[in-house]
Design a protein around this motif. Structure first.
Motif, mmCIF file in Angstrom:
data_model
loop_
_atom_site.group_PDB
_atom_site.id
_atom_site.type_symbol
_atom_site.label_atom_id
_atom_site.label_comp_id
_atom_site.label_asym_id
_atom_site.label_seq_id
_atom_site.Cartn_x
_atom_site.Cartn_y
_atom_site.Cartn_z
ATOM 1 N N LYS A 335 0.626 -14.806 9.654
ATOM 2 C CA LYS A 335 1.831 -15.561 9.532
ATOM 3 C C LYS A 335 2.125 -16.874 8.339
ATOM 4 N N LEU A 336 1.284 -16.873 7.328
ATOM 5 C CA LEU A 336 1.185 -17.419 5.910
ATOM 6 C C LEU A 336 1.674 -16.523 5.033
ATOM 7 N N ASP A 337 1.610 -15.180 5.194
ATOM 8 C CA ASP A 337 1.737 -14.539 3.936
ATOM 9 C C ASP A 337 1.682 -12.352 4.723
ATOM 10 N N PRO A 338 3.123 -12.352 5.137
ATOM 11 C CA PRO A 338 3.269 -10.615 5.903
ATOM 12 C C PRO A 338 2.467 -9.730 5.045
ATOM 13 N N ASN A 339 2.597 -9.885 3.456
ATOM 14 C CA ASN A 339 2.691 -8.868 3.415
ATOM 15 C C ASN A 339 1.401 -8.908 1.342
ATOM 16 N N SER A 340 0.413 -10.398 2.407
ATOM 17 C CA SER A 340 -1.489 -10.392 1.675
ATOM 18 C C SER A 340 -1.707 -9.067 1.569
ATOM 19 N N PRO A 341 -2.458 -8.323 1.094
ATOM 20 C CA PRO A 341 -3.248 -7.574 0.972
ATOM 21 C C PRO A 341 -4.731 -7.543 2.069
ATOM 22 N N GLU A 342 -4.798 -8.864 1.907
ATOM 23 C CA GLU A 342 -6.426 -9.444 2.116
ATOM 24 C C GLU A 342 -6.306 -9.203 3.612
ATOM 25 N N ALA A 343 -4.815 -10.173 3.831
ATOM 26 C CA ALA A 343 -4.620 -10.106 5.949
ATOM 27 C C ALA A 343 -4.595 -8.857 6.310
ATOM 28 N N LEU A 344 -3.663 -7.814 5.449
ATOM 29 C CA LEU A 344 -3.497 -6.707 6.031
ATOM 30 C C LEU A 344 -4.859 -6.023 6.233
ATOM 31 N N TRP A 345 -6.018 -6.269 5.083
ATOM 32 C CA TRP A 345 -7.121 -5.384 4.885
ATOM 33 C C TRP A 345 -8.210 -5.861 6.493
ATOM 34 N N ALA A 346 -7.830 -7.439 6.705
ATOM 35 C CA ALA A 346 -8.314 -7.597 8.112
ATOM 36 C C ALA A 346 -8.613 -7.449 9.100
ATOM 37 N N LEU A 368 -3.514 -0.638 0.589
ATOM 38 C CA LEU A 368 -3.836 0.443 -0.799
ATOM 39 C C LEU A 368 -1.922 0.590 -1.706
ATOM 40 N N GLN A 369 -1.683 1.057 -1.046
ATOM 41 C CA GLN A 369 0.667 0.183 -1.011
ATOM 42 C C GLN A 369 0.877 -0.653 -2.535
ATOM 43 N N LEU A 370 -0.286 -2.006 -1.483
ATOM 44 C CA LEU A 370 -0.233 -3.255 -2.510
ATOM 45 C C LEU A 370 -0.667 -3.963 -3.144
ATOM 46 N N LYS A 371 -2.581 -3.215 -3.065
ATOM 47 C CA LYS A 371 -3.304 -3.630 -3.995
ATOM 48 C C LYS A 371 -4.010 -2.354 -4.403
ATOM 49 N N PRO A 372 -3.670 -1.198 -5.039
ATOM 50 C CA PRO A 372 -4.629 0.022 -5.321
ATOM 51 C C PRO A 372 -5.757 -0.288 -5.875
ATOM 52 N N GLY A 373 -6.484 -1.140 -6.180
ATOM 53 C CA GLY A 373 -7.448 -1.190 -7.057
ATOM 54 C C GLY A 373 -8.538 -1.578 -5.728
ATOM 55 N N TRP A 374 -7.928 -2.018 -4.686
ATOM 56 C CA TRP A 374 -8.322 -2.678 -3.104
ATOM 57 C C TRP A 374 -9.726 -1.607 -2.784
ATOM 58 N N GLN A 375 -11.548 -0.830 -3.487
ATOM 59 C CA GLN A 375 -11.997 -0.130 -2.874
ATOM 60 C C GLN A 375 -12.355 -0.232 -1.154
ATOM 61 N N PHE A 376 -12.607 -1.238 -0.939
ATOM 62 C CA PHE A 376 -12.431 -1.597 0.628
ATOM 63 C C PHE A 376 -11.676 -1.608 1.823
ATOM 64 N N ALA A 377 -10.698 -1.401 1.121
ATOM 65 C CA ALA A 377 -9.754 -0.163 2.121
ATOM 66 C C ALA A 377 -9.874 1.473 2.077
ATOM 67 N N THR A 378 -10.230 1.663 0.463
ATOM 68 C CA THR A 378 -9.888 3.581 0.165
ATOM 69 C C THR A 378 -11.939 3.625 1.329
ATOM 70 N N ASP A 379 -13.066 2.668 0.434
ATOM 71 C CA ASP A 379 -13.487 3.071 1.880
ATOM 72 C C ASP A 379 -13.780 2.710 4.008
#
Length: 578
Positions: A335-346, A368-379
């Motif tokens: 709700k605070l930010d629909p495009n927050s990579p961290e929120a989408l990861w959670a 990964l589209q928004l934050k390609p280096g976020w290794q947690f999503a890749t894992d």
């Protein structure tokens, strides 16, 4: 006590740069003594005294308008340093009123307007500055910064490039263009420019920090940590740098070091929500649940509108076997930010815990589209047995050469090889067009483990209209990786490549020379310098180069170092690039 001659020269130089006179020194009448003294005081850090000196100098009723304008400009610079924005603006306004053809005052006022968010007015001032002084490198660079803030990174690249052409030894436009490249999805071009910036100014902490961001985007986590460590060495009390390195450590799987960095950031800034949320995530990953909740609750207390803090707390709930409670935090974060990579990861982590694989995969791919280096999503995608995206490679045979093929993946293009299946080269373009492959050249002994893949870089604006460009990907065949992508040609200008022992030197088309560290050649080099070297394939430059490295060991393989070859410039040249 008399001032040494060298010190006098330094003060005069600074005075000229601050005042920014657009006339050659021999054509100027003597400068007001008060203005010279004010410049010396400003250089020495006594800003208040400098302002008083400038104010006294302005009491001279015999000052010509242009001289009065330069002193007003200098006093405005001093007032800006003290945070006196209103007084600085008044001085700049009066300066351009007295001397409407004074480009430095427009440039400086533009910077001040930029700093307070007046982007449109700042752009007008930068436009005026470059109109009055077409060779004014700083004005082009500053206008590039304004265009970046206006969300026009492609236009910003053009301004930064012009500034680099005028003053290739200046770190600021190189770093600015690196940021513009990052904003347009060209991390390898960004790395190249940030590397040039830190070669021009070894203490440019922000360029190290920016290069770390670019390196994380392409998975170079160890190199990113090294860059952030360098930035910290120059700015040891900057909490944000510790936070950045903390995240880099987390992505590299070094939770203990991440915890130390987040804790250090909290010591430096006890009200940093960002530091608490980073340490909260680190504690969550380390399964220190109570500490994680304490940190994340504190982060939310400090910044109740932080989607990241809610997202990380949701992850900790999931780790603690309470995904339903975590779902509520995810809803708040989205709700605070629909495009927050961290929120989408959670959201993906919670969905995975609930057995909703399709929702989880879609969320992780969006991250990964928004934050390609976020290794947690890749894992997470690896855990779920899913590729990073659902876009298939589309062959582009018209762009191929023998044994090398181009595929389109979404909006991006990559080169793949029949002979080297482990290598996948991103074909970052310079301008408009398609990345047609042109040649694959393996270097002769003793550099036969390296190859150059040349491809069309598209068309870019040049002196004679649109000009065709070529780029060259430097590939370490033995390691199976891309070292860098270098500009090879623009219009009639062609880069010069020199392979010499364990060094590769590229004198680029934009006037900057990059240096890459290679493996020591297998074949020993004997005799005089140059014997056993291969200077190809473009030109025959053989300038000596001495490696510079303030940190002791040699630079890591593939890290460029830059040098510039320039004739001495006058003060007028330094100001306006003529």
């Amino acid at each position: 006590m008399k001032m040494p001659a060298i010190r006098i020269a330094q003060v005069l130089l600074v005075w000229l740069v601050v005042a920014g006179q657009a006339r050659a020194a021999e054509n100027e009448s003597p400068r007001p003594p008060g203005a010279i003294e004010g410049a010396a005081e400003l250089v020495n850090g006594d800003v208040g005294k400098a302002i008083a000196t400038y104010t006294d100098a302005l009491k001279d009723t015999g000052l010509a308008n242009d001289r009065r304008a330069t002193i007003l400009n200098d006093r405005a610079v001093a007032n800006t340093r003290l945070g006196q924005t209103k007084l600085a603006l008044e001085d700049y306004n009066r300066a351009v009123e007295l001397f409407p053809e004074y480009p430095v005052a427009y440039n400086n006022r533009g910077n001040l307007l930029l700093s307070i968010g007046q982007l449109g007015e700042a752009m007008k001032d930068f436009d005026r500055a470059v109109l009055l002084a077409p060779g004014y490198a700083a004005a082009y660079s500053n206008r590039g910064n304004a265009k970046l803030k206006l969300g026009k990174p492609a236009e910003a690249v053009a301004d930064f490039t012009k500034a680099i052409e005028l003053m290739p030894a200046s770190a600021a436009p190189l770093s600015g263009r690196g940021l513009a490249h990052l904003a347009t999805g060209k991390p390898h071009a960004a790395i190249r420019d940030f590397s040039r910036a830190v070669s021009a100014d070894a203490r440019f902490a922000s360029a190290y920090r920016n290069r770390a961001e670019a390196r994380l985007a392409v998975g170079q986590r160890d190199e990113a940590i090294e860059d952030l460590s360098r930035a910290i060495a120059f700015d040891v009390n900057n909490a944000e740098l510790y936070i950045d390195r903390g995240y880099a450590y987390l992505l590299a799987g070094n939770t203990a070091s991440a915890m130390k960095d987040f804790s250090r950031a909290i010591e430096l800034d006890g009200k940093s929500s960002t530091a608490y949320q980073g340490r909260g995530l680190a504690n969550g990953i380390a399964e220190a649940t109570d500490d994680a909740f304490a940190d994340l609750n504190r982060a939310i207390e400090l910044d109740p509108r932080s989607p990241v803090a809610f997202a990380f707390r949701a992850f900790v709930y999931k780790q603690n076997g309470k995904p339903d409670i975590g779902s509520k935090d995810v809803e708040t974060a989205i709700k605070l930010d629909p495009n927050s990579p961290e929120a989408l990861w959670a959201r993906g982590e919670i969905a995975e815990a609930k057995g909703q694989a399709d929702t989880a995969i879609a969320s992780f791919r969006r991250v990964l589209q928004l934050k390609p280096g976020w290794q947690f999503a890749t894992d997470a995608l690896t855990r779920l047995g899913a590729p990073p995206d659902d876009v298939d490679d589309k062959p582009q045979p018209s762009l191929d050469i023998d044994k090398w093929h181009v595929v389109q993946h979404g909006k991006d293009y990559f080169a793949t090889s029949d002979n080297y299946p482990q290598i996948r080269i991103p074909l970052e373009m310079s301008g408009e067009g398609l990345p047609k492959l042109l040649a694959w050249e393996i270097q002769p002994q003793p550099h036969s483990t390296y190859g150059l893949l040349r491809f069309s870089g598209g068309r870019v604006p040049g002196k004679n209209g649109l000009e065709e460009t070529e780029l060259a990907a430097i590939i370490d065949i033995e390691a199976g990786k891309l070292i860098a992508i270098e500009p090879q040609r623009q219009g009639a200008r062609v880069s010069t490549w020199t392979w010499d022992g364990d060094q590769l030197q590229v004198a680029s088309v934009d006037g900057v020379t990059d240096q890459y560290q290679l493996r020591p050649p297998i074949v020993a080099v004997v005799g005089q310098r140059g014997v056993g070297s291969d200077k190809r394939p473009y030109g025959n430059a053989n300038q000596p180069w001495e490696a510079w490295n303030p940190f002791g060991p040699q630079p890591s393989r593939g890290e460029p170092k830059s040098q510039r070859r320039q004739k001495p410039k006058s003060i007028f040249d330094l100001l306006f690039g003529n």
